[in-house]
Design a protein around this motif. Structure first.
Motif, mmCIF file in Angstrom:
data_model
loop_
_atom_site.group_PDB
_atom_site.id
_atom_site.type_symbol
_atom_site.label_atom_id
_atom_site.label_comp_id
_atom_site.label_asym_id
_atom_site.label_seq_id
_atom_site.Cartn_x
_atom_site.Cartn_y
_atom_site.Cartn_z
ATOM 1 N N THR A 1 3.662 -5.793 -16.244
ATOM 2 C CA THR A 1 4.603 -5.968 -15.130
ATOM 3 C C THR A 1 4.005 -6.672 -13.922
ATOM 4 N N GLY A 2 2.692 -6.685 -13.795
ATOM 5 C CA GLY A 2 2.064 -7.279 -12.616
ATOM 6 C C GLY A 2 2.374 -6.527 -11.333
ATOM 7 N N ASN B 1 7.700 -3.854 -6.774
ATOM 8 C CA ASN B 1 6.591 -2.914 -6.513
ATOM 9 C C ASN B 1 6.764 -1.563 -7.202
ATOM 10 N N ALA B 2 7.652 -1.505 -8.205
ATOM 11 C CA ALA B 2 7.930 -0.229 -8.872
ATOM 12 C C ALA B 2 6.741 0.283 -9.661
ATOM 13 N N THR B 3 5.845 -0.611 -10.079
ATOM 14 C CA THR B 3 4.647 -0.197 -10.819
ATOM 15 C C THR B 3 3.379 -0.678 -10.113
ATOM 16 N N ASN B 4 3.480 -0.926 -8.843
ATOM 17 C CA ASN B 4 2.337 -1.436 -8.077
ATOM 18 C C ASN B 4 1.366 -0.294 -7.752
ATOM 19 N N THR B 5 0.340 -0.148 -8.559
ATOM 20 C CA THR B 5 -0.619 0.937 -8.384
ATOM 21 C C THR B 5 -1.673 0.555 -7.348
ATOM 22 N N TRP B 6 -2.515 1.530 -7.002
ATOM 23 C CA TRP B 6 -3.626 1.253 -6.072
ATOM 24 C C TRP B 6 -4.498 0.121 -6.598
ATOM 25 N N GLN B 7 -4.815 0.179 -7.887
ATOM 26 C CA GLN B 7 -5.712 -0.828 -8.457
ATOM 27 C C GLN B 7 -5.086 -2.217 -8.425
ATOM 28 N N THR C 1 1.855 5.981 -7.523
ATOM 29 C CA THR C 1 0.832 6.825 -8.136
ATOM 30 C C THR C 1 1.385 8.200 -8.476
ATOM 31 N N PHE C 2 2.123 8.791 -7.558
ATOM 32 C CA PHE C 2 2.662 10.126 -7.804
ATOM 33 C C PHE C 2 3.860 10.085 -8.749
ATOM 34 N N LYS C 3 4.569 8.959 -8.807
ATOM 35 C CA LYS C 3 5.614 8.804 -9.814
ATOM 36 C C LYS C 3 4.999 8.742 -11.210
ATOM 37 N N VAL D 1 0.837 -1.197 0.000
ATOM 38 C CA VAL D 1 0.000 0.000 0.000
ATOM 39 C C VAL D 1 0.873 1.249 0.000
ATOM 40 N N GLN D 2 1.933 1.234 0.780
ATOM 41 C CA GLN D 2 2.851 2.368 0.800
ATOM 42 C C GLN D 2 3.507 2.561 -0.561
ATOM 43 N N ALA D 3 3.859 1.448 -1.222
ATOM 44 C CA ALA D 3 4.440 1.538 -2.568
ATOM 45 C C ALA D 3 3.429 2.102 -3.555
ATOM 46 N N ALA D 4 2.163 1.669 -3.438
ATOM 47 C CA ALA D 4 1.118 2.162 -4.333
ATOM 48 C C ALA D 4 0.951 3.667 -4.207
ATOM 49 N N PHE D 5 1.080 4.178 -2.994
ATOM 50 C CA PHE D 5 0.976 5.622 -2.768
ATOM 51 C C PHE D 5 2.080 6.357 -3.526
ATOM 52 N N GLY D 6 3.327 5.875 -3.379
ATOM 53 C CA GLY D 6 4.439 6.527 -4.064
ATOM 54 C C GLY D 6 4.401 6.342 -5.566
#
Length: 292
Positions: free
Chosen positions: A232-233, A238-244, A70-72, A63-68
């Motif tokens: 990328t899945g 987690n470099a592309t791990n979005t909220w969705q 998204t803004f990236k 979840v923390q990765a998804a937050f970052g």
């Protein structure tokens, strides 16, 4: 007459209101309820957990990765799509005829399937693709496009920018068309150069169209899923791990629907707050140029 007008207004608005209630309001209320449970998506029974899911979500690295992330994505996608859309809109605006035909051509990627686009790009960037074979044979470059955190994020941002450029260019073209040519003529008489003309005249006068495009493009970054899922899945690391992606993984892979609902609620709150702040900043810019 006023009563009759109100009735007709509600009547014409009723299809959209009904659609919103069925597909947005009811799922939202259900998600709020599920977010405080431990439902596993299969069992008909579940227990209430209070805010436990929310606390767990805020401490989760995904979840923390998804937050970052998204803004990236926002930092990569929004400037790219705005610049491309302005270029396309400016070129189409300058055409003497067949503007509609070119607009349709640029708009077509927006109608394309994200799944198909992702599969094509995945094949184009594969190890044995002509592009990578050329880079290895000519320059000695062996690039793992989807295996590097930076390049994977950039590739996804480029795909989405390609898809939305024509749509946003359509909005910006209408903005260009609304600018009175006499303003440019007066500026030319005063000796305004091309750079000053763009930044001091065109951009401020494009504020309504730019405002719309910026808000829409920022909203897109909070809903990225298809391209990331196919390419990328959520990886690498987690470099592309979005909220969705995080919501999907928790709900349908880990079968933690209650926890996934809590993540979805948190994502919604972050989305609304982010768009609200950015909208206020854009309104300050508009106010400085006499629009608000």
């Amino acid at each position: 007459m006023k009563s009759k007008g109100n009735t007709m207004g509600w009547l014409f608005a009723s299809p959209y209101l009904l659609y919103g209630i069925v597909f947005f309001l009811i799922p939202l209320l259900w998600s709020l309820q599920l977010s405080i449970t431990d439902w596993n998506l299969i069992s008909p029974e579940y227990a209430y957990k209070g805010i436990e899911n929310y606390v767990k979500a805020l401490q989760n690295p995904g979840v923390q990765a998804a937050f970052g992330v998204t803004f990236k994505f926002m930092a990569a996608f929004v400037p790219l799509v705005i610049v491309l859309s302005l270029i396309v809109a400016g070129l189409i605006h300058g055409l003497p005829k067949f503007k509609g035909l070119f607009l349709i051509g640029f708009f077509l990627p927006y109608l394309s399937s994200g799944v198909v686009s992702a599969f094509i790009v995945k094949g184009f960037l594969s190890y044995n693709s002509p592009l990578n074979a050329f880079l290895r044979g000519t320059f000695g470059l062996d690039i793992n496009w989807l295996g590097s955190p930076f390049s994977a994020l950039f590739v996804v941002a480029v795909i989405i920018a390609w898809k939305f450029t024509g749509y946003y260019a359509l909005i910006l073209t209408s903005g260009f068309e609304s600018i009175n040519s006499e303003i440019y003529e007066a500026a030319a008489i005063d000796g305004v150069n091309a750079r000053q003309r763009f930044f001091r005249i065109t951009l401020p006068l494009l504020y309504p169209a730019l405002f719309t495009v910026l808000i829409l493009s920022i909203g897109v970054t909070f809903g990225i899923f298809t391209e990331v899922y196919q390419l990328t899945g959520g990886g690498p690391n987690n470099a592309t791990n979005t909220w969705q992606m995080e919501i999907f993984n928790q709900a349908f892979k880990n079968l933690q629907a209650g926890y996934a609902s809590a993540v979805a609620i948190i994502a919604s709150i972050v989305t609304f707050i982010s768009i609200f702040i950015i909208r206020k900043l854009l309104e300050l810019w508009g106010k400085r140029n006499g629009w608000v």
